[in-house]
Design a protein around this motif. Structure first.
Motif, mmCIF file in Angstrom:
data_model
loop_
_atom_site.group_PDB
_atom_site.id
_atom_site.type_symbol
_atom_site.label_atom_id
_atom_site.label_comp_id
_atom_site.label_asym_id
_atom_site.label_seq_id
_atom_site.Cartn_x
_atom_site.Cartn_y
_atom_site.Cartn_z
ATOM 1 N N ALA A 124 0.830 -1.205 0.000
ATOM 2 C CA ALA A 124 0.000 0.000 0.000
ATOM 3 C C ALA A 124 0.862 1.251 0.000
ATOM 4 N N ALA A 125 1.962 1.239 0.780
ATOM 5 C CA ALA A 125 2.850 2.401 0.817
ATOM 6 C C ALA A 125 3.507 2.634 -0.537
ATOM 7 N N ALA A 126 3.941 1.536 -1.206
ATOM 8 C CA ALA A 126 4.539 1.677 -2.536
ATOM 9 C C ALA A 126 3.535 2.250 -3.519
ATOM 10 N N LEU A 127 2.270 1.821 -3.418
ATOM 11 C CA LEU A 127 1.250 2.340 -4.324
ATOM 12 C C LEU A 127 0.978 3.818 -4.082
ATOM 13 N N VAL A 128 1.056 4.270 -2.826
ATOM 14 C CA VAL A 128 0.861 5.701 -2.550
ATOM 15 C C VAL A 128 1.969 6.510 -3.229
ATOM 16 N N VAL A 129 3.227 6.021 -3.122
ATOM 17 C CA VAL A 129 4.347 6.728 -3.763
ATOM 18 C C VAL A 129 4.137 6.790 -5.276
ATOM 19 N N LEU A 130 3.724 5.645 -5.893
ATOM 20 C CA LEU A 130 3.507 5.621 -7.339
ATOM 21 C C LEU A 130 2.337 6.516 -7.740
ATOM 22 N N ALA A 131 1.322 6.625 -6.869
ATOM 23 C CA ALA A 131 0.187 7.500 -7.165
ATOM 24 C C ALA A 131 0.639 8.956 -7.212
ATOM 25 N N VAL A 132 1.557 9.333 -6.315
ATOM 26 C CA VAL A 132 2.072 10.710 -6.341
ATOM 27 C C VAL A 132 2.842 10.956 -7.638
ATOM 28 N N VAL A 133 3.566 9.912 -8.115
ATOM 29 C CA VAL A 133 4.291 10.052 -9.382
ATOM 30 C C VAL A 133 3.313 10.269 -10.535
ATOM 31 N N VAL A 134 2.225 9.476 -10.556
ATOM 32 C CA VAL A 134 1.258 9.586 -11.656
ATOM 33 C C VAL A 134 0.536 10.937 -11.608
ATOM 34 N N LEU A 135 0.410 11.506 -10.409
ATOM 35 C CA LEU A 135 -0.248 12.813 -10.270
ATOM 36 C C LEU A 135 0.439 13.885 -11.113
ATOM 37 N N TYR A 136 1.739 13.708 -11.367
ATOM 38 C CA TYR A 136 2.470 14.645 -12.223
ATOM 39 C C TYR A 136 1.814 14.751 -13.593
ATOM 40 N N ARG A 137 1.414 13.609 -14.152
ATOM 41 C CA ARG A 137 0.792 13.619 -15.481
ATOM 42 C C ARG A 137 -0.575 14.280 -15.426
ATOM 43 N N VAL A 167 2.929 -4.902 -7.414
ATOM 44 C CA VAL A 167 3.621 -3.617 -7.246
ATOM 45 C C VAL A 167 4.546 -3.362 -8.437
ATOM 46 N N PHE A 168 5.180 -4.445 -8.967
ATOM 47 C CA PHE A 168 6.049 -4.275 -10.139
ATOM 48 C C PHE A 168 5.249 -3.760 -11.330
ATOM 49 N N PHE A 169 4.085 -4.376 -11.610
ATOM 50 C CA PHE A 169 3.326 -3.938 -12.786
ATOM 51 C C PHE A 169 2.740 -2.548 -12.576
ATOM 52 N N THR A 170 2.402 -2.199 -11.309
ATOM 53 C CA THR A 170 1.946 -0.835 -11.057
ATOM 54 C C THR A 170 3.075 0.164 -11.281
ATOM 55 N N PHE A 171 4.301 -0.247 -10.935
ATOM 56 C CA PHE A 171 5.467 0.601 -11.216
ATOM 57 C C PHE A 171 5.641 0.802 -12.724
ATOM 58 N N VAL A 172 5.456 -0.287 -13.496
ATOM 59 C CA VAL A 172 5.537 -0.178 -14.958
ATOM 60 C C VAL A 172 4.484 0.808 -15.472
ATOM 61 N N THR A 173 3.274 0.765 -14.865
ATOM 62 C CA THR A 173 2.226 1.705 -15.265
ATOM 63 C C THR A 173 2.646 3.144 -15.017
ATOM 64 N N ALA A 174 3.218 3.385 -13.831
ATOM 65 C CA ALA A 174 3.624 4.757 -13.498
ATOM 66 C C ALA A 174 4.689 5.247 -14.468
ATOM 67 N N ILE A 203 4.149 8.357 -17.229
ATOM 68 C CA ILE A 203 5.009 9.536 -17.204
ATOM 69 C C ILE A 203 5.824 9.652 -18.491
ATOM 70 N N ARG A 204 6.372 8.538 -19.004
ATOM 71 C CA ARG A 204 7.422 8.612 -20.017
ATOM 72 C C ARG A 204 6.945 8.457 -21.455
ATOM 73 N N LEU A 205 5.807 7.804 -21.704
ATOM 74 C CA LEU A 205 5.422 7.518 -23.094
ATOM 75 C C LEU A 205 5.001 8.800 -23.815
ATOM 76 N N PRO A 206 5.143 8.834 -25.153
ATOM 77 C CA PRO A 206 5.092 10.119 -25.853
ATOM 78 C C PRO A 206 3.707 10.728 -26.056
ATOM 79 N N ASP A 207 2.637 9.955 -26.286
ATOM 80 C CA ASP A 207 1.350 10.616 -26.548
ATOM 81 C C ASP A 207 0.214 9.917 -25.815
ATOM 82 N N VAL A 208 -0.992 10.474 -25.970
ATOM 83 C CA VAL A 208 -2.126 10.032 -25.148
ATOM 84 C C VAL A 208 -2.532 8.601 -25.479
#
Lengths: 90, 101
Positions: A11-24, B16-23, B27-32
């Motif tokens: 859950a903590a890792a997901l909160v950090v990743l959610a903050v990252v996605v908030l940038y977009r 968590v790994f696949f959620t990291f890939v999503t993030a 952030i990094r991919l070029p278009d919508v």
């Protein structure tokens, strides 16, 4: 004990990743970029609620997660539909 | 550690790994369109793995049904929402990104 710790860590890792996605969601050049980011954030929120429900043993968090998932889907489709002039996005 | 705990921890790590890939993708991919693609695929798989881990951690109770329902719902609605967003982007006239531009 180790399962509860693992759930809380996830859950903590997901909160950090959610903050990252908030940038977009803040930056994203087009409207659709923001909707994609908010949709991903909503999915993360649902999963965080489910993880906390199992880790802290609060069963009713799962009800909140279900309602949040429904509202998230309706939000994404509604914004997609109303940002284009003539409907038909499904 | 029992085999069940090993399975739960493995599912959580995978999710968590696949959620990291999503993030990274959002952030990094070029278009919508590329971002909608990563949001529909890796996010669904990451959420699915994590929810299966939650269902195993809760065990056989009535609340597990809610987790299974949540899992089925995420698997149906997440790609549908990404499709709707991508189609709305297309109707708005957003050009797909190309390498030679």
């Amino acid at each position: 004990m180790i399962v509860e710790d693992a759930l809380l860590l996830a859950a903590a890792a997901l909160v950090v990743l959610a903050v990252v996605v908030l940038y977009r969601a803040v930056r994203g050049p087009t409207m659709q970029d923001r909707v994609v980011a908010v949709n991903v954030l909503g999915t993360k929120t649902v999963v965080i609620l489910a993880l906390l429900s199992a880790a802290l043993d609060v069963p009713y968090f799962l009800d909140i997660a279900l309602v949040y998932a429904l509202l998230n889907f309706v939000m994404a489709v509604a914004i997609s539909k109303f940002t284009v002039d003539r409907g038909g996005v499904m | 550690m029992t085999p069940l705990e090993v399975a739960i921890v493995a599912l959580l790590v995978g999710g968590v790994f696949f959620t990291f890939v999503t993030a990274v993708g959002v952030i990094r991919l070029p278009d919508v369109y590329a971002r909608a693609h990563t949001a529909s695929q890796t996010d669904t798989l990451g959420a699915g793995l994590l929810l299966v881990g939650v269902a195993l951690a809760i065990g056989l109770e009535t609340t597990t049904i809610k987790t299974a329902l949540l899992l089925a719902f995420v698997f149906i609605t997440n790609p549908t929402a990404a499709h709707a967003i991508a189609r709305a982007a297309d109707e708005e006239g957003i050009e797909p990104w190309r390498e030679d531009q």
